[in-house]
Scaffold this active site. Structure first.
Site, PDB file in Angstrom:
ATOM      1  N   ASN A   1      15.897  69.357  90.252  1.00 31.75           N
ATOM      2  CA  ASN A   1      16.978  70.179  90.820  1.00 31.75           C
ATOM      3  C   ASN A   1      17.969  70.524  89.714  1.00 31.75           C
ATOM      4  OD1 ASN A   1      19.042  71.288  92.315  1.00 31.75           O
ATOM      5  ND2 ASN A   1      19.677  69.369  93.277  1.00 31.75           N
ATOM      6  N   TRP A   2      17.880  71.759  89.247  1.00 38.98           N
ATOM      7  CA  TRP A   2      18.711  72.151  88.098  1.00 38.98           C
ATOM      8  C   TRP A   2      20.159  72.471  88.483  1.00 38.98           C
ATOM      9  CZ3 TRP A   2      15.195  76.056  84.943  1.00 38.98           C
ATOM     10  CH2 TRP A   2      14.069  75.360  84.472  1.00 38.98           C
ATOM     11  N   LYS A   3      20.434  72.518  89.777  1.00 38.06           N
ATOM     12  CA  LYS A   3      21.791  72.887  90.241  1.00 38.06           C
ATOM     13  C   LYS A   3      22.198  74.215  89.578  1.00 38.06           C
ATOM     14  CE  LYS A   3      22.469  68.085  91.238  1.00 38.06           C
ATOM     15  NZ  LYS A   3      23.365  66.968  91.475  1.00 38.06           N
TER      16      LYS A   3
ATOM     17  N   HIS B   1      21.594  69.914 100.807  1.00 36.70           N
ATOM     18  CA  HIS B   1      22.035  69.038  99.718  1.00 36.70           C
ATOM     19  C   HIS B   1      23.499  68.663  99.941  1.00 36.70           C
ATOM     20  CE1 HIS B   1      23.119  67.558  95.777  1.00 36.70           C
ATOM     21  NE2 HIS B   1      21.826  67.415  95.533  1.00 36.70           N
TER      22      HIS B   1
ATOM     23  N   GLU C   1      19.196  60.715  99.736  1.00 37.35           N
ATOM     24  CA  GLU C   1      20.114  60.743  98.598  1.00 37.35           C
ATOM     25  C   GLU C   1      21.476  60.214  99.044  1.00 37.35           C
ATOM     26  OE1 GLU C   1      18.980  63.742  95.382  1.00 37.35           O
ATOM     27  OE2 GLU C   1      20.110  64.839  96.862  1.00 37.35           O
TER      28      GLU C   1
ATOM     29  N   SER D   1      20.986  59.527  90.722  1.00 37.65           N
ATOM     30  CA  SER D   1      21.045  58.819  89.436  1.00 37.65           C
ATOM     31  C   SER D   1      19.710  58.213  88.998  1.00 37.65           C
ATOM     32  CB  SER D   1      22.126  57.742  89.457  1.00 37.65           C
ATOM     33  OG  SER D   1      23.397  58.325  89.596  1.00 37.65           O
TER      34      SER D   1
ATOM     35  N   GLY E   1      18.390  65.356  89.457  1.00 35.45           N
ATOM     36  CA  GLY E   1      19.303  66.390  88.994  1.00 35.45           C
ATOM     37  C   GLY E   1      19.479  66.322  87.490  1.00 35.45           C
ATOM     38  N   GLY E   2      20.526  65.627  87.051  1.00 36.41           N
ATOM     39  CA  GLY E   2      20.921  65.574  85.645  1.00 36.41           C
ATOM     40  C   GLY E   2      19.787  65.386  84.646  1.00 36.41           C
TER      41      GLY E   2
HETATM   42  P1  PGA Z   1      21.227  63.264  89.991  1.00 37.22           P
HETATM   43  O1  PGA Z   1      21.192  64.383  91.142  1.00 37.22           O
HETATM   44  O2  PGA Z   1      19.796  62.930  89.670  1.00 37.22           O
HETATM   45  O3  PGA Z   1      21.945  63.943  88.847  1.00 37.22           O
HETATM   46  O4  PGA Z   1      21.963  62.107  90.538  1.00 37.22           O
HETATM   47  C1  PGA Z   1      20.356  64.277  92.238  1.00 37.22           C
HETATM   48  C2  PGA Z   1      20.650  65.399  93.189  1.00 37.22           C
HETATM   49  O5  PGA Z   1      21.827  65.758  93.352  1.00 37.22           O
HETATM   50  O6  PGA Z   1      19.748  65.968  93.806  1.00 37.22           O
END
Ligand code: PGA
Length: 249
Positions: free
Chosen positions: A8-10, A85, A162, A208, A229-230
């Site tokens: 998930n690149w946001k 999300h 999540e 995370s 994400g990150g």
């Molecule tokens: P994260 O994000 O891996 O940076 O915690 C996960 C998400 O928001 O889907």
């Protein structure tokens, strides 16, 4: 059933060239790449093994300025779509009713819908029992009248557990423990089977996940993958997670 990683690149990266470079670097069969809408087309053209995902959709076609429908996504060869999300629930005030409409639109169009659920920190502080109550309520509302959807299309539903406090953009975030995540994931699976008649549902963990801790989640039989994400923006680290998942498949 094979495990998957959703990247998930946001709202990253900043330009199409970087998006294409990143997509090529993580283009593996177990990966779903979910770039921002403006990069879907460019990324879709270069990936050979990964599936294309979107980060949101709207529930209808028509006079809805600025919105993107399931049909629009299908034209771009999108296979997966993230719905509900926590960043959208929080920043865009998306309600369970809106999420329910989006989810049904996605499934009816034949897309794989990844519904995100999870409790905020204030709830988790009261203990896992309260967190389960919260997640059950969210699932019940978000999946309302799913019965109207044909069974085969319903099997395209994926849940991402999540916990909001574990997402890396939240203040003081840290991942859930694998034990608690497994307990919640098993609980979610029981609800999906008993209340919604979905057999063998896929439930992922998100929040995370890093190359260091991914193995602890992914080796658990009940965890069907991760929503990341990150770290999915850092190909070297993300590829270590991919290697880990390939060993599990
Ligand atoms: P994260 O994000 O891996 O940076 O915690 C996960 C998400 O928001 O889907």
């Amino acid at each position: 059933m094979s495990k998957i990683l959703i990247s998930n690149w946001k709202s990253n990266p900043r330009d199409p060239k970087s998006a294409v470079k990143l997509a090529k670097a993580i283009d593996k069969k177990v990966v779903v790449i979910a770039p921002p809408f403006p990069f879907l087309s460019a990324v879709g053209k270069v990936i050979k093994k990964s599936a294309l995902g979107a980060q949101d959709l709207f529930w209808a076609d028509g006079p809805f300025t600025g919105e993107v429908s399931a049909q629009d996504l299908k034209i771009l060869k999108v296979k997966y779509v993230i719905v509900g999300h926590s960043e959208r629930r929080k920043n865009l005030k998306e309600t369970d009713e809106m999420i329910n409409l989006k989810l049904k639109a996605a499934l009816q169009a034949g897309l794989k819908a990844v519904l995100c659920v999870g409790e905020p920190a204030v709830v988790r502080k009261k203990g896992i029992k309260e967190a389960k109550k919260f997640v059950k309520k969210q699932l019940t509302k978000d999946l309302e009248s799913l019965k109207t959807i044909n069974y085969k299309l319903k099997t395209n539903l994926i849940i991402a557990y999540e916990p909001v406090w574990a997402i890396s953009t939240e203040k003081g975030s840290k991942p859930d423990t694998p034990q608690d995540a497994v307990e919640m994931i098993k609980f979610i699976k029981e609800i999906l089977c008993s209340k919604f008649y979905i057999l063998n549902p896929k439930v992922l963990y998100g929040g995370s996940v890093t190359a260091k801790n991914a193995g602890e989640f992914l080796r658990e039989k009940s965890v069907d993958g991760a929503l990341i994400g990150g770290v999915s923006l850092r190909p070297l680290e993300f590829n270590r997670i991919i290697s880990n998942i390939i060993r599990q498949v």
